[in-house]
Structure formats: structure tokens, C-alpha cells
Design a protein around this motif. Structure first.
Motif, short mmCIF file in Angstrom:
data_model
loop_
_atom_site.label_atom_id
_atom_site.label_comp_id
_atom_site.label_asym_id
_atom_site.label_seq_id
_atom_site.Cartn_x
_atom_site.Cartn_y
_atom_site.Cartn_z
N GLN A 1 -2.89 -11.10 27.31
CA GLN A 1 -2.87 -10.13 26.25
C GLN A 1 -2.89 -10.94 24.95
O GLN A 1 -2.56 -12.15 24.99
CB GLN A 1 -1.45 -9.43 26.27
CG GLN A 1 -0.27 -10.05 26.18
CD GLN A 1 0.96 -9.02 25.85
OE1 GLN A 1 1.48 -9.01 24.78
NE2 GLN A 1 1.32 -8.39 26.99
N ALA A 2 -3.26 -10.26 23.99
CA ALA A 2 -3.32 -11.11 22.58
C ALA A 2 -2.71 -10.07 21.68
O ALA A 2 -3.13 -8.90 21.63
CB ALA A 2 -4.92 -11.25 22.16
N GLY A 3 -2.02 -10.61 20.54
CA GLY A 3 -1.30 -9.74 19.76
C GLY A 3 -1.21 -10.58 18.36
O GLY A 3 -0.98 -11.52 18.14
N LEU A 4 -0.97 -9.67 17.25
CA LEU A 4 -0.94 -9.94 15.82
C LEU A 4 0.04 -8.91 15.18
O LEU A 4 0.15 -7.91 15.46
CB LEU A 4 -2.18 -9.81 15.25
CG LEU A 4 -2.10 -10.07 13.64
CD1 LEU A 4 -2.01 -11.38 13.46
CD2 LEU A 4 -3.56 -9.65 13.02
N ASN A 5 0.83 -9.69 14.52
CA ASN A 5 1.90 -8.87 13.59
C ASN A 5 1.96 -9.41 12.28
O ASN A 5 2.00 -10.75 12.03
CB ASN A 5 3.05 -8.96 14.06
CG ASN A 5 4.35 -8.68 13.31
OD1 ASN A 5 4.93 -9.56 12.71
ND2 ASN A 5 4.78 -7.29 13.46
N ALA A 6 1.75 -8.55 11.23
CA ALA A 6 1.86 -9.00 10.07
C ALA A 6 2.65 -8.06 9.34
O ALA A 6 2.91 -6.84 9.24
CB ALA A 6 0.35 -8.99 9.39
N GLY A 7 3.39 -8.75 8.22
CA GLY A 7 4.44 -7.91 7.45
C GLY A 7 4.62 -8.62 5.97
O GLY A 7 4.40 -9.73 5.73
N PHE A 8 4.86 -7.86 5.09
CA PHE A 8 4.93 -8.22 3.62
C PHE A 8 6.34 -7.52 3.16
O PHE A 8 6.64 -6.43 3.23
CB PHE A 8 3.94 -7.78 2.81
CG PHE A 8 3.92 -8.01 1.30
CD1 PHE A 8 3.87 -9.65 1.11
CD2 PHE A 8 4.12 -7.13 0.46
CE1 PHE A 8 4.07 -9.89 -0.21
CE2 PHE A 8 4.27 -7.45 -0.88
CZ PHE A 8 4.27 -8.74 -1.20
N ARG A 9 7.19 -8.34 2.61
CA ARG A 9 8.28 -8.01 2.06
C ARG A 9 8.35 -8.34 0.29
O ARG A 9 8.02 -9.47 0.01
CB ARG A 9 9.43 -9.22 2.55
CG ARG A 9 10.82 -8.66 1.96
CD ARG A 9 11.80 -9.69 2.79
NE ARG A 9 13.24 -9.35 2.50
CZ ARG A 9 14.03 -9.96 1.95
NH1 ARG A 9 13.92 -11.49 1.42
NH2 ARG A 9 15.18 -9.81 1.58
N TYR A 10 8.61 -7.28 -0.26
CA TYR A 10 8.43 -7.19 -1.82
C TYR A 10 9.72 -7.14 -2.31
O TYR A 10 10.62 -5.96 -2.01
CB TYR A 10 7.49 -5.96 -2.18
CG TYR A 10 7.13 -6.28 -3.74
CD1 TYR A 10 6.03 -6.84 -4.35
CD2 TYR A 10 8.32 -5.37 -4.53
CE1 TYR A 10 5.78 -6.91 -5.64
CE2 TYR A 10 7.78 -5.53 -6.11
CZ TYR A 10 6.86 -6.29 -6.30
OH TYR A 10 6.58 -6.29 -7.91
N VAL A 11 10.06 -7.84 -3.01
CA VAL A 11 11.66 -8.01 -3.60
C VAL A 11 11.54 -7.40 -5.13
O VAL A 11 10.93 -8.24 -6.08
CB VAL A 11 12.26 -9.37 -3.55
CG1 VAL A 11 13.75 -9.23 -4.33
CG2 VAL A 11 12.35 -9.59 -2.04
N PHE A 12 12.05 -6.30 -5.37
CA PHE A 12 12.06 -5.80 -6.79
C PHE A 12 13.04 -6.46 -7.54
O PHE A 12 12.72 -7.06 -8.73
CB PHE A 12 12.38 -4.12 -6.82
CG PHE A 12 11.24 -3.36 -5.98
CD1 PHE A 12 10.27 -3.08 -6.72
CD2 PHE A 12 11.61 -2.85 -4.95
CE1 PHE A 12 9.11 -2.40 -5.86
CE2 PHE A 12 10.62 -2.30 -3.95
CZ PHE A 12 9.44 -1.87 -4.61
N ASN A 13 14.23 -6.70 -7.11
CA ASN A 13 15.40 -7.29 -7.63
C ASN A 13 16.50 -7.67 -6.65
O ASN A 13 16.21 -7.36 -5.48
CB ASN A 13 15.93 -6.53 -8.85
CG ASN A 13 16.29 -4.99 -8.52
OD1 ASN A 13 16.95 -4.74 -7.47
ND2 ASN A 13 15.81 -4.16 -9.18
N ASP A 14 17.35 -7.99 -7.22
CA ASP A 14 18.59 -8.38 -6.25
C ASP A 14 19.20 -7.10 -5.38
O ASP A 14 19.81 -7.29 -4.46
CB ASP A 14 19.89 -8.82 -6.63
CG ASP A 14 19.38 -10.28 -7.39
OD1 ASP A 14 18.47 -10.97 -6.90
OD2 ASP A 14 20.36 -10.78 -8.33
#
Length: 333
Positions: free
Chosen positions: A253-266
Motif C-alpha cells: 500500500q501507499a499513503g499520503l497525509n498532509a496537515g496545516f496548522r494555523y496559529v492565530f495567537n496564543d
């Protein structure tokens, strides 16, 4: 060796990378051994709209967990003991929320023995998610399981031999991870995995994970390829959770995972993630998962959040094929 940093790593891992900080209550030191407790209480409300079946709304608090950690420094050695449980002993709807052992291990300097994350789990650069069960599916941490193992760490290298998934295997399942931390918080993880599958063959696979810092934001990418990996990704032959053999032959099998984390403030952060796995079986099993969430820290120890997610294959009774919306509150201590 800085045992405080080391133990912090364990506690962050025990929360599956889903919180930005980990807290512990120090109980004091007795006969060269320090004691601390930690964990969190989590309440969830979930709206479920499955592809097959009726929609429903339900709540649960099974993910709440508690751990005890001890650290002993004596005669030039550092010994860490860690035990943790949650309430997923009965996971099916209507069952009791039984206490379940998650982790129970001893770490002597750089060697770990006991029950804890598989070596394959350490292959993944995680994105924040609220879905404890299906969140990492499609990566080598997909089944979110712990096993009895022995591992050794040295300068970013981790070698693990663990209880085999195939009960009649003649050798343990194996994993080798190399973790490279770069300036600016960037990170690269290289992993090789090997195990004996149900037909008696020893098969192998590989994975790469990376975290790229974009200011205070981050991009996490994970990819894997090989045989015997469905036992860890949770995507197997004909959509099963773990089967890696079809008609007597090992299946890749082949797999791909992509995630983006956006930090507005604390106090505020948001995450979006996509996962895709293709299994080389006769059914050409194709898994896709998506999620978007928004998380708010009222105080550092207390966070609330909402998440939408969708899976095109069921992941047990609590993560069916279809859509879910979760609203949660989590208090860490």
C-alpha cells in the motif's frame, strides 16, 4: 541526560500530539524517586451522519485519562516508570466505559521495555486533531495501538522489537526510526518497518514524516509505502482494519497525509488535514479522510474545540463511513 525533557516527550506522546503543552502535578521526592501525576478530562458531543444508517447525536467522556510517572536517578542511571489508562475498555455503543491500560513501561537510560507505542507510531509528524479514534488513520500511527516491546534510542536513532501482530510469527515486528531536528523547529523522521505476515513471509515498508515551520504555523507531511503496513495504518485489504495478505500473497500500500496548522495567537489555532491510502488489492481499496478544526485555549490548561471530519471507509462502530461533527472541552492537569 535531562530526564525532565525526556519525560515530557513521553507525556506529549501519550496525548498523541493533540495538545500544544503538557502539564503534570509534582507529588514530591522520596528515596531519590520523584513522583508526578497528569492526565486530562475530556467531554465530547458528536453529531454523526453515516453513509449507511440513521444520523444520531451522542456524548462520551471515554478519552479522559490519568497517568503516574516516577523518575529515579541513582548510581549514574535514570530510571523512568510510566503507567496510564483511559476508559475505552468497552468501546462499542451501550457498553460500559471500562478502565483500559494504555501505557505501562520502564525506561532505563536509553532503553525502554513494557507496553507503549509501537515503533511505527514514531514515524509520524502529527497535526492537531480532536478525533482520538480515526484521526491518524492512514499513517503508521493509524490504529493508535500500543504493544509490549523493547526499544533503544541513541542520538536520534530508535530501534524497536515488539510483540508481533501475526500471533504465529517466529520473529518480533521491527521498526527503525531516525529523527532529525533542524534549526527553526523543522523536523524529518525516517522509518523502516518489517514484520512477518499471515502467510509466513517477512515483508518491509518505509515512511517519511516532516514538519516544516512557517513562522508560528506548521505544515506536516507524511508518506509511506510497502508491505505489512495495514496493521499500523488501519487500512487493509478490502477496506479491513489490518489485513495485509490476499490469496496467500502479501499486499502493498501507499499513503499520503498532509496537515496545516494555523496559529492565530496564543489562544486560537486551526487545522486542516487530508489523508489518502491506496491498497494494491483486488478491490483496489482507496481510503480518504478529511478534517477541519478550530481550537481555543480559554486558559493554558483548558481548551474547547469543534471539528468536522469525513471518512470514506468505516473505522469501527465509533467512526463510521460518513461525516461527524465534534464539539469538545478538555481540561489537562
Amino acid at each position: 541526560m535531562n530526564y525532565r525533557n525526556s519525560s515530557l516527550t513521553f507525556m506529549i506522546a501519550s496525548s498523541l500530539g493533540a495538545v500544544p503543552a503538557t502539564y503534570a502535578v509534582d507529588l514530591g521526592t522520596y528515596n531519590d524517586t520523584s513522583f508526578s501525576v497528569a492526565g486530562f478530562l475530556k467531554a465530547e458531543g458528536i453529531f454523526e451522519d453515516p453513509e449507511n444508517g440513521d444520523s444520531r447525536i451522542f456524548g462520551r467522556a471515554n478519552q479522559s485519562r490519568f497517568n503516574l510517572k516516577t523518575v529515579t536517578q541513582k548510581q549514574g542511571h535514570t530510571v523512568i516508570g510510566f503507567i496510564e489508562g483511559d476508559f475505552y475498555g468497552g468501546v462499542y455503543p451501550g457498553e460500559n466505559s471500562d478502565w483500559r491500560l494504555r501505557h505501562a513501561f520502564i525506561k532505563i537510560d536509553n532503553t525502554t521495555v513494557g507496553q507503549t507505542w509501537t515503533g511505527q507510531f514514531w514515524a509520524v509528524a502529527f497535526t492537531d486533531y480532536l478525533d482520538f479514534l480515526g484521526g491518524p488513520r492512514g499513517t503508521l500511527a493509524g490504529l493508535n495501538f500500543r504493544t509490549t516491546l523493547a526499544s533503544y534510542e541513541f542520538q536520534g536513532l530508535r530501534v524497536t522489537a515488539q510483540d508481533p501482530v501475526y500471533a504465529d510469527a517466529d520473529i518480533p515486528d521491527l521498526a527503525i526510526n531516525y529523527n532529525l531536528n533542524l534549526e527553526g523547529g523543522h523536523r524529518i523522521i525516517l522509518t523502516a518497518s518489517g514484520r512477518e505476515v499471515d502467510n509466513g513471509d517477512f515483508v518491509a515498508g518505509a515512511a517519511v514524516g516532516t514538519k516544516v515551520m512557517l513562522g508560528r504555523h506548521s505544515l506536516n507531511l507524511n508518506a509511506h509505502y510497502g508491505e505489512g503496513l495495514g496493521a499500523f495504518t488501519g487500512v487493509g485489504v478490502n477496506g479491513s482494519l489490518s489485513d495485509d495478505v490476499e490469496n496467500g500473497d502479501a499486499v502493498s500500500q501507499a499513503g499520503l497525509n498532509a496537515g496545516f496548522r494555523y496559529v492565530f495567537n496564543d489562544q486560537w489555532r486551526a487545522n486542516v488535514a487530508y489523508t489518502k491510502v491506496e491498497v494494491d488489492d483486488q478491490a483496489e481499496t482507496d481510503y480518504e479522510g478529511q478534517r477541519v478544526n478550530l481550537i481555543h485555549n480559554i486558559i493554558p490548561e483548558l481548551e474547547v474545540g469543534v471539528e468536522w471530519r469525513k471518512y470514506n471507509l468505516a473505522f469501527g462502530p465509533l467512526a463510521p463511513e460518513g461525516q461527524q461533527v465534534e464539539v469538545m472541552a478538555k481540561y489537562a492537569f
